[in-house]
Design a protein around this motif. Structure first.
Motif, PDB file in Angstrom:
ATOM      1  N   CYS A  29       0.825  -1.208   0.000  1.00  0.00           N
ATOM      2  CA  CYS A  29       0.000   0.000   0.000  1.00  0.00           C
ATOM      3  C   CYS A  29       0.860   1.259   0.000  1.00  0.00           C
ATOM      4  CB  CYS A  29      -0.949  -0.014   1.190  1.00  0.00           C
ATOM      5  SG  CYS A  29      -2.205  -1.302   1.053  1.00  0.00           S
ATOM      6  N   GLU A  30       1.969   1.218   0.691  1.00  0.00           N
ATOM      7  CA  GLU A  30       2.888   2.358   0.704  1.00  0.00           C
ATOM      8  C   GLU A  30       3.444   2.607  -0.697  1.00  0.00           C
ATOM      9  OE1 GLU A  30       7.302   3.128   2.475  1.00  0.00           O
ATOM     10  OE2 GLU A  30       5.818   2.323   3.874  1.00  0.00           O
ATOM     11  N   ILE A  31       3.840   1.554  -1.384  1.00  0.00           N
ATOM     12  CA  ILE A  31       4.372   1.671  -2.741  1.00  0.00           C
ATOM     13  C   ILE A  31       3.321   2.246  -3.681  1.00  0.00           C
ATOM     14  CG2 ILE A  31       5.132   0.337  -4.756  1.00  0.00           C
ATOM     15  CD1 ILE A  31       6.487  -1.586  -2.675  1.00  0.00           C
ATOM     16  N   LEU A  32       2.097   1.752  -3.580  1.00  0.00           N
ATOM     17  CA  LEU A  32       1.028   2.194  -4.473  1.00  0.00           C
ATOM     18  C   LEU A  32       0.387   3.505  -4.044  1.00  0.00           C
ATOM     19  CD1 LEU A  32      -0.760  -1.220  -5.129  1.00  0.00           C
ATOM     20  CD2 LEU A  32       0.872  -0.034  -6.609  1.00  0.00           C
ATOM     21  N   GLY A  33       0.621   3.915  -2.807  1.00  0.00           N
ATOM     22  CA  GLY A  33       0.020   5.151  -2.303  1.00  0.00           C
ATOM     23  C   GLY A  33      -1.477   5.017  -2.092  1.00  0.00           C
ATOM     24  N   SER A  35      -4.781   3.176   0.512  1.00  0.00           N
ATOM     25  CA  SER A  35      -5.112   2.759   1.876  1.00  0.00           C
ATOM     26  C   SER A  35      -5.041   1.236   1.972  1.00  0.00           C
ATOM     27  CB  SER A  35      -6.520   3.219   2.247  1.00  0.00           C
ATOM     28  OG  SER A  35      -7.481   2.489   1.499  1.00  0.00           O
ATOM     29  N   THR A  36      -4.946   0.731   3.196  1.00  0.00           N
ATOM     30  CA  THR A  36      -4.916  -0.720   3.369  1.00  0.00           C
ATOM     31  C   THR A  36      -6.259  -1.338   2.963  1.00  0.00           C
ATOM     32  OG1 THR A  36      -5.410  -0.466   5.725  1.00  0.00           O
ATOM     33  CG2 THR A  36      -3.110  -0.813   5.121  1.00  0.00           C
ATOM     34  N   LYS A  37      -7.340  -0.608   3.157  1.00  0.00           N
ATOM     35  CA  LYS A  37      -8.651  -1.109   2.734  1.00  0.00           C
ATOM     36  C   LYS A  37      -8.671  -1.342   1.222  1.00  0.00           C
ATOM     37  CE  LYS A  37     -13.557  -0.024   2.882  1.00  0.00           C
ATOM     38  NZ  LYS A  37     -14.583   0.895   3.339  1.00  0.00           N
ATOM     39  N   THR A  38      -8.141  -0.397   0.469  1.00  0.00           N
ATOM     40  CA  THR A  38      -8.051  -0.538  -0.980  1.00  0.00           C
ATOM     41  C   THR A  38      -7.086  -1.661  -1.347  1.00  0.00           C
ATOM     42  OG1 THR A  38      -8.550   1.809  -1.270  1.00  0.00           O
ATOM     43  CG2 THR A  38      -7.536   0.678  -3.143  1.00  0.00           C
TER      44      THR A  38
END
Length: 79
Positions: A29-33, A35-38
């Motif tokens: 999620c950090e790499i993709l920018g 949220s964890t939900k997404t």
């Protein structure tokens, strides 16, 4: 002048070099920018290939790159 494109191998070495070869959901999620939900939705819908180990998701960097390559300009024009 032709546009320079980044070969997937170079992207792997340059863009993701600070991350382990197998990512957890937070790192993905950090790499993709996102949220964890997404992030969980991407995994559950099969958009990003992953491994499930017990309750935990593990995402090989190669699978994340495959997902990202799908959004390359060449691939978008073909869809």
């Amino acid at each position: 002048m032709p546009e320079k494109t980044l070969h997937p191998c170079d992207a792997y070495r340059i863009m993701l070099r600070d991350y382990p070869d197998v990512l957890n959901i937070e790192q993905m999620c950090e790499i993709l920018g996102i949220s964890t939900k997404t992030g969980y939705a991407l995994l559950k819908n099969g958009k990003v290939q992953h491994l499930r180990i017990g309750r935990f998701y593990r995402i090989p960097k190669a699978h994340l790159l495959t997902y990202l390559i799908a959004f390359a300009p060449d691939n978008i024009a073909q869809t």
